[in-house]
Design a protein around this motif. Structure first.
Motif, PDB file in Angstrom:
ATOM      1  N   LEU A   1       0.815  -1.207   0.000  1.00 17.11           N
ATOM      2  CA  LEU A   1       0.000   0.000   0.000  1.00 17.11           C
ATOM      3  C   LEU A   1       0.852   1.262   0.000  1.00 17.11           C
ATOM      4  O   LEU A   1       0.335   2.370  -0.018  1.00 17.11           O
ATOM      5  CB  LEU A   1      -0.921   0.013   1.223  1.00 17.11           C
ATOM      6  CG  LEU A   1      -2.024  -1.051   1.221  1.00 17.11           C
ATOM      7  CD1 LEU A   1      -2.692  -1.124   2.579  1.00 17.11           C
ATOM      8  CD2 LEU A   1      -3.056  -0.739   0.159  1.00 17.11           C
ATOM      9  N   GLY A   2       2.182   1.108   0.047  1.00 21.38           N
ATOM     10  CA  GLY A   2       3.056   2.261  -0.024  1.00 21.38           C
ATOM     11  C   GLY A   2       3.445   2.844   1.318  1.00 21.38           C
ATOM     12  O   GLY A   2       4.014   3.938   1.370  1.00 21.38           O
ATOM     13  N   LEU A   3       3.164   2.145   2.433  1.00 25.51           N
ATOM     14  CA  LEU A   3       3.477   2.675   3.755  1.00 25.51           C
ATOM     15  C   LEU A   3       4.936   2.403   4.077  1.00 25.51           C
ATOM     16  O   LEU A   3       5.386   1.257   4.094  1.00 25.51           O
ATOM     17  CB  LEU A   3       2.572   2.021   4.801  1.00 25.51           C
ATOM     18  CG  LEU A   3       2.645   2.570   6.219  1.00 25.51           C
ATOM     19  CD1 LEU A   3       2.307   4.047   6.229  1.00 25.51           C
ATOM     20  CD2 LEU A   3       1.684   1.815   7.126  1.00 25.51           C
ATOM     21  N   ALA A   4       5.693   3.458   4.318  1.00 23.66           N
ATOM     22  CA  ALA A   4       7.121   3.317   4.586  1.00 23.66           C
ATOM     23  C   ALA A   4       7.354   2.632   5.933  1.00 23.66           C
ATOM     24  O   ALA A   4       6.585   2.782   6.871  1.00 23.66           O
ATOM     25  CB  ALA A   4       7.790   4.700   4.572  1.00 23.66           C
ATOM     26  N   ASN A   5       8.457   1.862   6.009  1.00 28.33           N
ATOM     27  CA  ASN A   5       8.884   1.227   7.256  1.00 28.33           C
ATOM     28  C   ASN A   5       7.823   0.312   7.854  1.00 28.33           C
ATOM     29  O   ASN A   5       7.686   0.205   9.075  1.00 28.33           O
ATOM     30  CB  ASN A   5       9.287   2.290   8.287  1.00 28.33           C
ATOM     31  CG  ASN A   5      10.370   3.213   7.791  1.00 28.33           C
ATOM     32  OD1 ASN A   5      11.332   2.765   7.160  1.00 28.33           O
ATOM     33  ND2 ASN A   5      10.220   4.504   8.043  1.00 28.33           N
ATOM     34  N   ALA A   6       7.069  -0.370   7.005  1.00 26.05           N
ATOM     35  CA  ALA A   6       5.993  -1.234   7.503  1.00 26.05           C
ATOM     36  C   ALA A   6       6.537  -2.335   8.407  1.00 26.05           C
ATOM     37  O   ALA A   6       5.957  -2.630   9.455  1.00 26.05           O
ATOM     38  CB  ALA A   6       5.225  -1.841   6.334  1.00 26.05           C
ATOM     39  N   ASP A   7       7.651  -2.954   8.006  1.00 25.99           N
ATOM     40  CA  ASP A   7       8.228  -4.016   8.828  1.00 25.99           C
ATOM     41  C   ASP A   7       8.555  -3.517  10.224  1.00 25.99           C
ATOM     42  O   ASP A   7       8.285  -4.198  11.226  1.00 25.99           O
ATOM     43  CB  ASP A   7       9.498  -4.566   8.179  1.00 25.99           C
ATOM     44  CG  ASP A   7       9.204  -5.400   6.936  1.00 25.99           C
ATOM     45  OD1 ASP A   7       8.138  -6.035   6.901  1.00 25.99           O
ATOM     46  OD2 ASP A   7      10.041  -5.407   6.014  1.00 25.99           O
ATOM     47  N   ASP A   8       9.149  -2.337  10.297  1.00 24.34           N
ATOM     48  CA  ASP A   8       9.541  -1.779  11.592  1.00 24.34           C
ATOM     49  C   ASP A   8       8.319  -1.436  12.435  1.00 24.34           C
ATOM     50  O   ASP A   8       8.307  -1.666  13.645  1.00 24.34           O
ATOM     51  CB  ASP A   8      10.397  -0.531  11.373  1.00 24.34           C
ATOM     52  CG  ASP A   8      10.961   0.018  12.676  1.00 24.34           C
ATOM     53  OD1 ASP A   8      11.611  -0.755  13.405  1.00 24.34           O
ATOM     54  OD2 ASP A   8      10.728   1.200  12.967  1.00 24.34           O
ATOM     55  N   ILE A   9       7.283  -0.906  11.793  1.00 24.95           N
ATOM     56  CA  ILE A   9       6.050  -0.563  12.518  1.00 24.95           C
ATOM     57  C   ILE A   9       5.437  -1.813  13.126  1.00 24.95           C
ATOM     58  O   ILE A   9       5.044  -1.837  14.303  1.00 24.95           O
ATOM     59  CB  ILE A   9       5.051   0.128  11.578  1.00 24.95           C
ATOM     60  CG1 ILE A   9       5.597   1.491  11.131  1.00 24.95           C
ATOM     61  CG2 ILE A   9       3.692   0.308  12.267  1.00 24.95           C
ATOM     62  CD1 ILE A   9       4.818   2.104   9.978  1.00 24.95           C
ATOM     63  N   VAL A  10       5.338  -2.880  12.334  1.00 26.89           N
ATOM     64  CA  VAL A  10       4.755  -4.131  12.821  1.00 26.89           C
ATOM     65  C   VAL A  10       5.607  -4.731  13.931  1.00 26.89           C
ATOM     66  O   VAL A  10       5.091  -5.185  14.958  1.00 26.89           O
ATOM     67  CB  VAL A  10       4.583  -5.129  11.658  1.00 26.89           C
ATOM     68  CG1 VAL A  10       4.195  -6.508  12.175  1.00 26.89           C
ATOM     69  CG2 VAL A  10       3.533  -4.616  10.681  1.00 26.89           C
ATOM     70  N   ARG A  11       6.922  -4.729  13.740  1.00 27.09           N
ATOM     71  CA  ARG A  11       7.823  -5.304  14.743  1.00 27.09           C
ATOM     72  C   ARG A  11       7.696  -4.576  16.075  1.00 27.09           C
ATOM     73  O   ARG A  11       7.592  -5.201  17.136  1.00 27.09           O
ATOM     74  CB  ARG A  11       9.272  -5.250  14.241  1.00 27.09           C
ATOM     75  CG  ARG A  11      10.296  -5.809  15.230  1.00 27.09           C
ATOM     76  CD  ARG A  11      11.715  -5.517  14.768  1.00 27.09           C
ATOM     77  NE  ARG A  11      11.972  -4.086  14.627  1.00 27.09           N
ATOM     78  CZ  ARG A  11      12.167  -3.254  15.666  1.00 27.09           C
ATOM     79  NH1 ARG A  11      12.119  -3.713  16.917  1.00 27.09           N
ATOM     80  NH2 ARG A  11      12.411  -1.976  15.452  1.00 27.09           N
ATOM     81  N   ARG A  12       7.699  -3.251  16.026  1.00 25.72           N
ATOM     82  CA  ARG A  12       7.622  -2.472  17.271  1.00 25.72           C
ATOM     83  C   ARG A  12       6.278  -2.636  17.957  1.00 25.72           C
ATOM     84  O   ARG A  12       6.196  -2.717  19.181  1.00 25.72           O
ATOM     85  CB  ARG A  12       7.900  -1.001  16.962  1.00 25.72           C
ATOM     86  CG  ARG A  12       9.337  -0.733  16.523  1.00 25.72           C
ATOM     87  CD  ARG A  12       9.537   0.697  16.075  1.00 25.72           C
ATOM     88  NE  ARG A  12       9.271   1.635  17.151  1.00 25.72           N
ATOM     89  CZ  ARG A  12       9.237   2.954  16.987  1.00 25.72           C
ATOM     90  NH1 ARG A  12       9.430   3.480  15.775  1.00 25.72           N
ATOM     91  NH2 ARG A  12       9.017   3.741  18.010  1.00 25.72           N
ATOM     92  N   ALA A  13       5.229  -2.710  17.151  1.00 27.39           N
ATOM     93  CA  ALA A  13       3.902  -2.911  17.749  1.00 27.39           C
ATOM     94  C   ALA A  13       3.821  -4.278  18.415  1.00 27.39           C
ATOM     95  O   ALA A  13       3.298  -4.413  19.534  1.00 27.39           O
ATOM     96  CB  ALA A  13       2.820  -2.764  16.691  1.00 27.39           C
ATOM     97  N   ALA A  14       4.332  -5.312  17.722  1.00 30.68           N
ATOM     98  CA  ALA A  14       4.290  -6.664  18.281  1.00 30.68           C
ATOM     99  C   ALA A  14       5.131  -6.783  19.544  1.00 30.68           C
ATOM    100  O   ALA A  14       4.822  -7.581  20.438  1.00 30.68           O
ATOM    101  CB  ALA A  14       4.760  -7.668  17.237  1.00 30.68           C
ATOM    102  N   ALA A  15       6.186  -5.973  19.632  1.00 30.44           N
ATOM    103  CA  ALA A  15       7.046  -5.993  20.821  1.00 30.44           C
ATOM    104  C   ALA A  15       6.444  -5.225  21.987  1.00 30.44           C
ATOM    105  O   ALA A  15       7.005  -5.225  23.088  1.00 30.44           O
ATOM    106  CB  ALA A  15       8.419  -5.422  20.473  1.00 30.44           C
ATOM    107  N   GLY A  16       5.314  -4.558  21.758  1.00 33.17           N
ATOM    108  CA  GLY A  16       4.648  -3.842  22.843  1.00 33.17           C
ATOM    109  C   GLY A  16       5.289  -2.523  23.207  1.00 33.17           C
ATOM    110  O   GLY A  16       5.158  -2.060  24.343  1.00 33.17           O
ATOM    111  N   GLU A  17       5.956  -1.887  22.239  1.00 34.42           N
ATOM    112  CA  GLU A  17       6.640  -0.630  22.551  1.00 34.42           C
ATOM    113  C   GLU A  17       5.660   0.500  22.869  1.00 34.42           C
ATOM    114  O   GLU A  17       6.019   1.442  23.566  1.00 34.42           O
ATOM    115  CB  GLU A  17       7.548  -0.220  21.379  1.00 34.42           C
ATOM    116  CG  GLU A  17       8.758  -1.131  21.218  1.00 34.42           C
ATOM    117  CD  GLU A  17       9.771  -0.565  20.235  1.00 34.42           C
ATOM    118  OE1 GLU A  17       9.619   0.614  19.841  1.00 34.42           O
ATOM    119  OE2 GLU A  17      10.704  -1.298  19.870  1.00 34.42           O
TER     120      GLU A  17
END
Length: 303
Positions: free
Chosen positions: A38-54
């Motif tokens: 969908l064109g969202l930058a840094n999607a991997d990082d966003i998902v990783r940080r959310a899953a880590a509970g940051e």
């Protein structure tokens, strides 16, 4: 709506996928892949940080900039929680908490889910004649395609439950006693029901339908065909083909006592999808007629 809103909505969608405690790393990667497409930058990082509970759900919800973004966050989370066809108590609690935090209007979602639940109640076991079963598969394929093109952005919550109900009914017609897990496993084997697919579909349709300069503000989050007539028609054709193929694969699978291999199932699915592509132009007018009701309930009751 801002780029930060889009990132926040993706983070909330990730938490929604984690709400039942069953999401694994592969599922997280697929959600990130959907967001990247969908064109969202840094999607991997966003998902990783959310899953880590940051960040907490409360922190994410409070950072959304507008009522539209807050409603979209809830709608997207609802779609992810429904990606496997049903919502368990943990997911329902998550959605209630999110709705309270963002002040979302959940009446439309609740109405949609109620209509789907009524339409997908477990049917009584009945044997179906082959010709009638073929017609039933075609009817259900048209019904799911009609849900795809309804303007209600939550309409496609009903697609997967209807597909799973179709498999269940076909299994019963062949004398198979099935539980929900077995039905879902067959759909998953054929690539249906992934949270990433549901997330991408809902976000594309919702962002594509918003007025004003949203696409520019999101930095190209949505592709150029999103929300267009051509894009919706394409989505309906894909959904029609998937449901049609799923029904006929299930018919052969259960008729042969569940003896087909995964490779056999996938080959059959590809073959029946090709067949569906040739059928769709002949039934497209009927599908659009179903969708003109502009109501999930009306479409579900029409067949």
């Amino acid at each position: 709506m801002t780029q930060n809103d889009a990132s926040t909505i993706l983070a909330i969608a990730t938490l929604a996928a984690l709400a039942d405690g069953q999401q694994d790393g592969e599922e997280q990667a697929r959600i990130a892949q959907a967001a990247t497409s969908l064109g969202l930058a840094n999607a991997d990082d966003i998902v990783r940080r959310a899953a880590a509970g940051e960040r907490s759900l409360q922190s994410l919800a409070s950072s959304l900039s507008s009522a539209e973004a807050r409603q979209l966050a809830y709608d997207t989370a609802a779609a992810v929680c429904h990606a496997n066809g049903w919502v368990n108590p943990s997911e329902a609690a998550f959605l209630r908490e999110l709705a309270s935090m963002v002040g979302a209007d959940i009446s439309a979602a609740e109405d949609a889910i109620a209509e789907v639940n009524r339409a997908t109640e477990d049917p009584s076991a009945q044997r179906t004649e082959p010709s009638a079963l073929d017609q039933h598969i075609l009817d259900q394929a048209m019904l799911t395609a009609a849900l795809e093109i309804l303007p209600d952005r939550l309409a496609n919550l009903g697609i997967l439950p209807l597909q799973l109900r179709l498999v269940h009914r076909i299994g019963q017609s062949h004398g198979q006693q099935l539980d929900a897990a077995q039905v879902k496993d067959l759909a998953a084997t054929l690539g249906l029901g992934a949270a990433a697919q549901v997330l991408e579909k809902v976000v594309r349709r919702t962002f594509g339908g918003l007025a004003g300069g949203l696409l520019g503000a999101l930095g190209g989050l949505v592709g150029g065909t999103a929300g267009s007539v051509a894009g919706l028609a394409s989505g309906a054709a894909v959904t029609f083909a998937a449901t049609y193929a799923l029904g006929h694969v299930a018919d052969q699978y259960y008729a042969q006592g569940r003896q087909l291999s995964t490779d056999d199932l996938k080959a059959l699915f590809a073959r029946f999808r090709t067949d569906a592509d040739t059928i769709f132009p002949r039934v497209e007018a009927r599908i659009r007629e179903l969708a003109r009701s502009n109501s999930i309930g009306s479409v579900l009751r029409s067949i």
